[in-house]
Design an enzyme around this catalytic site. Structure first.
Site, PDB file in Angstrom:
ATOM      1  N   GLY A 167       0.783  -1.220   0.000  1.00 36.31           N
ATOM      2  CA  GLY A 167       0.000   0.000   0.000  1.00 36.31           C
ATOM      3  C   GLY A 167       0.816   1.271   0.000  1.00 36.31           C
ATOM      4  N   SER A 168       2.117   1.179  -0.265  1.00 33.61           N
ATOM      5  CA  SER A 168       2.927   2.393  -0.249  1.00 33.61           C
ATOM      6  C   SER A 168       2.869   3.078  -1.609  1.00 33.61           C
ATOM      7  CB  SER A 168       4.375   2.040   0.085  1.00 33.61           C
ATOM      8  OG  SER A 168       4.899   1.158  -0.881  1.00 33.61           O
TER       9      SER A 168
ATOM     10  N   LYS B 288       2.125   2.561  -9.125  1.00 30.15           N
ATOM     11  CA  LYS B 288       2.263   3.844  -8.445  1.00 30.15           C
ATOM     12  C   LYS B 288       3.455   4.589  -9.043  1.00 30.15           C
ATOM     13  CE  LYS B 288      -1.008   2.889  -5.511  1.00 30.15           C
ATOM     14  NZ  LYS B 288      -2.189   3.737  -5.260  1.00 30.15           N
TER      15      LYS B 288
ATOM     16  N   ASP C 284      -0.679   5.700 -11.249  1.00 29.47           N
ATOM     17  CA  ASP C 284      -1.385   6.382 -10.160  1.00 29.47           C
ATOM     18  C   ASP C 284      -0.401   7.291  -9.427  1.00 29.47           C
ATOM     19  OD1 ASP C 284      -2.840   7.161  -7.967  1.00 29.47           O
ATOM     20  OD2 ASP C 284      -3.374   5.134  -7.316  1.00 29.47           O
TER      21      ASP C 284
ATOM     22  N   GLU D 188      -4.040   8.240 -12.859  1.00 25.35           N
ATOM     23  CA  GLU D 188      -4.962   8.388 -11.733  1.00 25.35           C
ATOM     24  C   GLU D 188      -4.451   9.431 -10.744  1.00 25.35           C
ATOM     25  OE1 GLU D 188      -6.279   4.624 -10.306  1.00 25.35           O
ATOM     26  OE2 GLU D 188      -6.354   5.282  -8.235  1.00 25.35           O
TER      27      GLU D 188
ATOM     28  N   GLU E 167     -11.155   8.405  -5.637  1.00 25.98           N
ATOM     29  CA  GLU E 167     -11.091   7.736  -4.333  1.00 25.98           C
ATOM     30  C   GLU E 167     -11.078   8.736  -3.186  1.00 25.98           C
ATOM     31  OE1 GLU E 167      -7.297   5.746  -5.104  1.00 25.98           O
ATOM     32  OE2 GLU E 167      -6.490   6.679  -3.308  1.00 25.98           O
TER      33      GLU E 167
ATOM     34  N   ASP F 206     -15.539   5.559  -4.287  1.00 26.65           N
ATOM     35  CA  ASP F 206     -15.008   4.844  -3.124  1.00 26.65           C
ATOM     36  C   ASP F 206     -16.190   4.476  -2.232  1.00 26.65           C
ATOM     37  OD1 ASP F 206     -12.327   4.487  -1.316  1.00 26.65           O
ATOM     38  OD2 ASP F 206     -14.036   5.073  -0.081  1.00 26.65           O
TER      39      ASP F 206
ATOM     40  N   HIS G 140     -12.641   2.433  -6.873  1.00 27.72           N
ATOM     41  CA  HIS G 140     -11.436   2.276  -6.054  1.00 27.72           C
ATOM     42  C   HIS G 140     -11.650   1.125  -5.072  1.00 27.72           C
ATOM     43  CE1 HIS G 140      -9.279   3.385  -2.189  1.00 27.72           C
ATOM     44  NE2 HIS G 140      -8.296   3.151  -3.030  1.00 27.72           N
TER      45      HIS G 140
END
Lengths: 435, 435
Positions: free
Chosen positions: A22-23, A220, A248, A274, A301, A324, A351
């Protein structure tokens, strides 16, 4: 007459920052967390209503406090009556004359209103014996518009517009529901793309994603341009030319620098970019979209409510709308968001990730296809493969597609062992990590 | 080395709903409240830092919870060092990598960040022996830009733009400060205009406002068109033709209905129309402004951050920008807001009223005139005559003008007796009301 007898709120956090799951360029160390609500009805024959708000860790306690306060606004009346009037109940919570100053309709208090509303929907769906998407798909157009708050939308979407769209959506509904139950709905995965991963891990996960049947992966970006170029090249090598790659930026760029950066990545055939900049910057998104055309722009999101979505659509600022499940005021406001997207002909690709967001948001895509947009073209639901094991009804994926949820409810129920283990800060999971 | 030893947060609420003070089309029954912060330094020779967030009553406890959580993010370092680096400290609080998910930069958590930042400014100003506006006016352009967060502003305002503006603002500064200290700054009053008042009370208060020297009054509208027309006619009779009348719809209208309603009030020579629709609706404000031209549009008290103000200015959506002292991330973000307004040539007329907002926001107008806009043309500070008696350094008005604040600090300190009396729900004021 059944009444709400308790609204129990628990601060549940998972130590995901230890793995760099999730970083990204902005969220460097999230502990995926849930401000978790259990609504109890005083008649034990009634089901419990569960809902959650996803957060990044610190601050989860503020959302818990907000949920307690919003739940205290619930009218003390017959639950059956409330469930039959969820539009009115939602209005009372979202527009409370004193509470609204803290928003209006944004941030912790708005997320909290969403949780309380969603827990009521959970009870309603369980009572009907249906997963949320089927409850919604089986509702009449009139029942659906009755739960939507059209305030501050009239210049883009009225109740009559919505009724017309939903009536049109009844045609062929049974066939589309059967199709969803047979084939599910396409997913894409962000699993390979976190910034904290090594190139090798990213490539391995990207190949695994292709093998698992996903049609798109997301990376990312926005830490460093040279890194982004290298990682995109490696990702493209790993997945081949047929699989989509989206990027993203997690809000990182200034409006006047985004286009140069994105266009320097144009050779990699990007399916979308994104969150190029602040989610509050409607005009900025519109400018960036003009400057990077034909690369599509996606956001949502972190979009606080339907009024900002309305403007993103009016300003022609987005090609993909990413709702979201736990940021806006619950199911009701997300129905408004789906209707807005359909009115403007923009696909919704929700999301997910976080904790529980896959479980929750899938219902909106299934419902959208059944009754609103009636299209799956250019539409996918995000998927991230972690923390599903904590849920009573975890998502089911097959060949890169979400399978239609079948368990009654909205999907937010966390296993009681998991809640106990990861209650913050006193749960045994956290105690042993500190030890 | 001095450190922060305590951050005490108190839920203070005044029972204003009993009098219908502060009632409008949306906020029908506010209990003016303060989520009140006291920052204590472990060296008793240091002053306490006070700050507050104004709210409408219910929900004040959520902001209190948020302030406690944000204060816990304060770096545990030398307070002197923090005060010398308030830009960096603000950045750490506003952009905390986990906390930000709940915003970013909006709602309860953003207001809470503002309170913590403002309490540090209170300590800094008291240490300097200056009221906030003088501390700011006496700061160098470099010191000022160092506290501003220019993120997501670059397409409208850069650090270099700001430096240039502030350097230009040094010329004639001493004369403008002397003028402010001699003559103060114009005020207008909303006191007569609350919707809960009878016509007679409104007219009496309007005449009293003229006698007291105010150049403008403001009436709440948007409950009912015929009522608005009657009240405006009576108000115009009461104040004569030379005194300004503005109206305030408190977000009530849909974008596509606002113009008809406002234009039906055009005969009353409106100085501005405030909050015609949702504060989130940038495009809506721009459309309404086009459709009611030349009647000016004002907004800002509920604008969540500098990014939304930037867009309101870029979209030419407002004629008057109304900053609020306790909604955004403190002094730092309001300096950004003043700079943005000046860059676009839009006057700032701050929102006040509530509890403590007059005391707090006056500093920004005084500072704005001293160094930034260097103009008082079309500029006034809102004034409402209640709850000032609870403050350690209440505002001073003379002939309808705010007198320059002289007490060191930002103005947020509430008398300890008042805090005790109106602590919610346990204070003796509330106990006796319940009895």
């Amino acid at each position: 007459m059944p009444r709400i007898s308790a609204a129990r709120v628990t601060d549940v956090r998972f130590p995901t920052s230890l793995q760099l799951d999730g970083s990204d360029a902005v969220n460097v160390d999230p502990d995926y967390s849930a401000a978790y609500l259990e609504l109890v009805v005083d008649d034990p024959s009634w089901p419990r209503g569960y809902a959650l708000v996803f957060t990044g860790g610190r601050g989860n306690e503020v959302v818990c406090s907000a949920i307690e306060s919003v739940a205290a606004l619930l009218p003390g009346r017959d639950v059956e009556d409330m469930l039959a009037n969820l539009g009115e109940v939602s209005h009372a919570l979202v527009h409370d004359s004193q509470f609204r100053w803290i928003g209006p309709e944004k941030g912790a208090t708005h997320m909290a209103a969403g949780a309380v509303i969603n827990a009521l929907w959970d009870i309603k769906a369980k009572r009907a014996g249906k997963p949320l998407w089927r409850l919604l798909a089986d509702s009449s157009p009139e029942e659906l518009v009755d739960v939507v708050d059209f305030s501050h939308l009239h210049d883009a979407l009225t109740r009559d517009d919505a009724l017309e769209m939903l009536r049109a959506g009844q045609e062929g509904k049974a066939e589309r529901i059967a199709e969803l139950e047979a084939n599910g709905y396409a997913a894409y995965t962000t699993g390979p793309g976190w910034l904290g991963y090594t190139d090798e891990k990213m490539q391995r996960l990207a190949r695994e994603a292709v093998d698992a049947g996903f049609g798109m992966i997301k990376l990312k970006v926005a830490g460093n341009l040279a890194d982004d170029q290298r990682r995109l090249r490696l990702a493209r090598e790993a997945v081949g030319s047929e699989i989509g790659i989206a990027i993203d930026a997690n809000q990182r760029w200034e409006v006047d620098e985004a286009a140069d950066w994105i266009n320097a990545l144009g050779e990699f055939d990007l399916w979308w970019v994104e969150e190029p900049t602040s989610p509050d910057d409607i005009l900025g998104h519109a400018r960036i979209r003009r400057e990077i055309s034909p690369i599509p722009v996606a956001t949502g999101e972190a979009v606080q409510n339907r009024i900002v979505f309305k403007q993103l659509l009016q300003a022609e600022a987005i090609d993909v709308m990413q709702i979201d499940a736990t940021r806006v005021a619950g199911v009701n406001e997300n129905i408004a968001n789906l209707l807005l997207a359909a009115k403007f002909g923009v696909p919704v690709c929700p999301h997910a990730g976080g904790v529980g967001l896959c479980e929750l948001v899938q219902h909106f895509s299934f419902f959208d296809y059944a009754v609103i947009s009636r299209s799956q073209e250019k539409r996918m639901i995000e998927y991230v493969d972690h923390l599903h094991e904590h849920f009573a009804a975890p998502v089911r994926l097959r060949h890169g597609r979400y399978q239609a949820p079948t368990a009654p409810g909205i999907g937010a129920e966390i296993l009681s062992d998991s809640v106990e283990q990861w209650t913050y800060p006193a749960g045994p999971g956290w105690s042993s990590l500190r030890a």
